[in-house]
Write an enzyme that holds these catalytic residues in place. Structure first.
Site, mmCIF file in Angstrom:
data_model
loop_
_atom_site.group_PDB
_atom_site.id
_atom_site.type_symbol
_atom_site.label_atom_id
_atom_site.label_comp_id
_atom_site.label_asym_id
_atom_site.label_seq_id
_atom_site.Cartn_x
_atom_site.Cartn_y
_atom_site.Cartn_z
ATOM 1 N N GLY A 173 0.811 -1.212 0.000
ATOM 2 C CA GLY A 173 0.000 0.000 0.000
ATOM 3 C C GLY A 173 0.842 1.258 0.000
ATOM 4 C CB ALA A 174 1.956 3.952 1.219
ATOM 5 N N GLY B 129 5.086 4.045 -9.102
ATOM 6 C CA GLY B 129 5.855 2.807 -9.309
ATOM 7 C C GLY B 129 4.951 1.592 -9.220
ATOM 8 C CG HIS B 130 3.080 0.570 -5.496
ATOM 9 N ND1 HIS B 130 3.201 1.653 -4.669
ATOM 10 C CD2 HIS B 130 3.732 -0.442 -4.867
ATOM 11 C CE1 HIS B 130 3.901 1.317 -3.586
ATOM 12 N NE2 HIS B 130 4.233 0.051 -3.678
ATOM 13 C CG ASP C 86 11.842 -3.462 -3.445
ATOM 14 O OD1 ASP C 86 12.331 -3.027 -2.405
ATOM 15 O OD2 ASP C 86 10.869 -2.928 -4.003
ATOM 16 C CD GLN D 169 10.319 -7.709 -2.289
ATOM 17 O OE1 GLN D 169 10.307 -7.596 -1.071
ATOM 18 N NE2 GLN D 169 9.559 -6.953 -3.073
ATOM 19 C CG MET E 105 8.370 7.331 -7.743
ATOM 20 S SD MET E 105 6.793 7.416 -8.564
ATOM 21 C CE MET E 105 7.056 8.904 -9.515
#
Ligand code: AMP
Length: 281
Positions: free
Chosen positions: A31-32, A36-37, A152, A155, A187
């Site tokens: 969230g937030a 980018g998301h 990431d 990740q 971001m």
């Protein structure tokens, strides 16, 4: 967009969609949300799959409990952004829904070497938590495509390893480029916590990555690393690592290696805020 909070409801919905020959793209987030998301949602839409986003601030991946407490939450605004991006499904589970038997009690995976370096070394238990929650979410959402951000990098490598460990050999892991602010800052949800002066200097991380990349034929990595560390310190950062690695398996490199795909990675703190970024070299 359909919003689900319960596992059984989203499972039934996805199962019906799969019966209708839809392919499923999954974008796990905490969230937030920012651009980018949203770029990951857009990629899923371009690929013509059912775009399923999850928002879950996973307590088991925070080695620093203060970081968890301060993690920004903006669910209403997130929903607006997802609606604009024409996301199809949002999964918004509670902690109890994901970990009904307590946080520690769900399957974990061993990522070996990847868990011993860089983020693994700086944040003990972090990838264990990431593997645990993404494993759980993959079992619920059963996607064909998993969309991750290069932001990431480590990740991404961990989750690329997770899929075959779970027997999900057909899962297509798609790594999307890092979305940046105009000054180059990657971001991140954590950027919201930067003060104005911190935000202004934060672009130095990107500048360091560019300099690592651009000096690969003219300098040694040792010298460039030192320059970056000094520059970051001069701007008020406490740096955890400025590293160079083989981009394929994250083997750490002490110097630039000709004819080898490399990645430069930085983790550094300004005040309480920890920022990470990377760039292919
Ligand atoms: P998070 O909410 O930070 O867990 O991130 C959820 C997903 O969005 C992860 O796959 C991230 O790598 C990805 N992501 C985060 N920031 C960016 C960015 N600036 N550009 C592209 N993807 C990102």
């Amino acid at each position: 967009m359909v919003i689900f909070k319960n596992i059984n409801d989203i499972k039934n919905y996805i199962s019906l969609k799969k019966d209708g020959k839809h392919r499923v793209g999954f974008i796990p987030t905490m969230g937030a949300l920012h651009a980018g998301h949203i770029s990951l949602i857009q990629k899923a839409k371009e690929d013509n799959v059912l775009a399923v986003c999850s928002i879950f601030v996973n307590p088991t991946q925070f080695n620093d409990k203060k970081d968890l407490e301060k993690y920004p939450v903006s669910t209403e605004a997130d929903i607006e952004l997802l609606l604009d991006a024409e996301c199809d499904v949002l999964f918004l589970p509670s902690v109890n829904e994901i970990y009904p038997d307590g946080e520690g009690n769900f399957k974990t995976y061993d990522f070996g070497y990847l868990d011993t370096i860089l983020e693994g070394a700086q944040r003990p238990g972090h990838f264990r938590g990431v593997g645990q929650v993404v494993g759980r979410l993959l079992e619920i959402v059963t996607p064909d495509h998993l969309y991750l951000g290069q932001k990431d990098y480590q990740q991404c490598m961990v989750l690329r390893k997770l899929a075959p460990m779970m027997g999900l050999n057909d899962l297509n892991v798609i790594i999307c480029p890092t979305t940046r602010e105009a000054d180059g800052l990657a971001m991140s949800s954590r950027n919201r916590r930067l003060t104005e002066p911190q935000r202004v200097v934060a672009a130095v991380i990107y500048q360091c990555l560019v300099s690592i990349q651009s000096k690969q034929f003219t300098s040694s990595f040792d010298i460039v690393r030192k320059e970056c560390e000094d520059l970051l310190a001069a701007k008020g950062f406490a740096t955890e690592y400025v590293a160079l690695a083989d981009a394929r398996d994250l083997t750490l490199l002490s110097d630039y290696k000709p004819h080898t795909p490399m990645v430069a990675l930085i983790a550094t703190r300004i005040g309480e805020i920890r920022l990470i970024d990377n760039m292919l070299v």
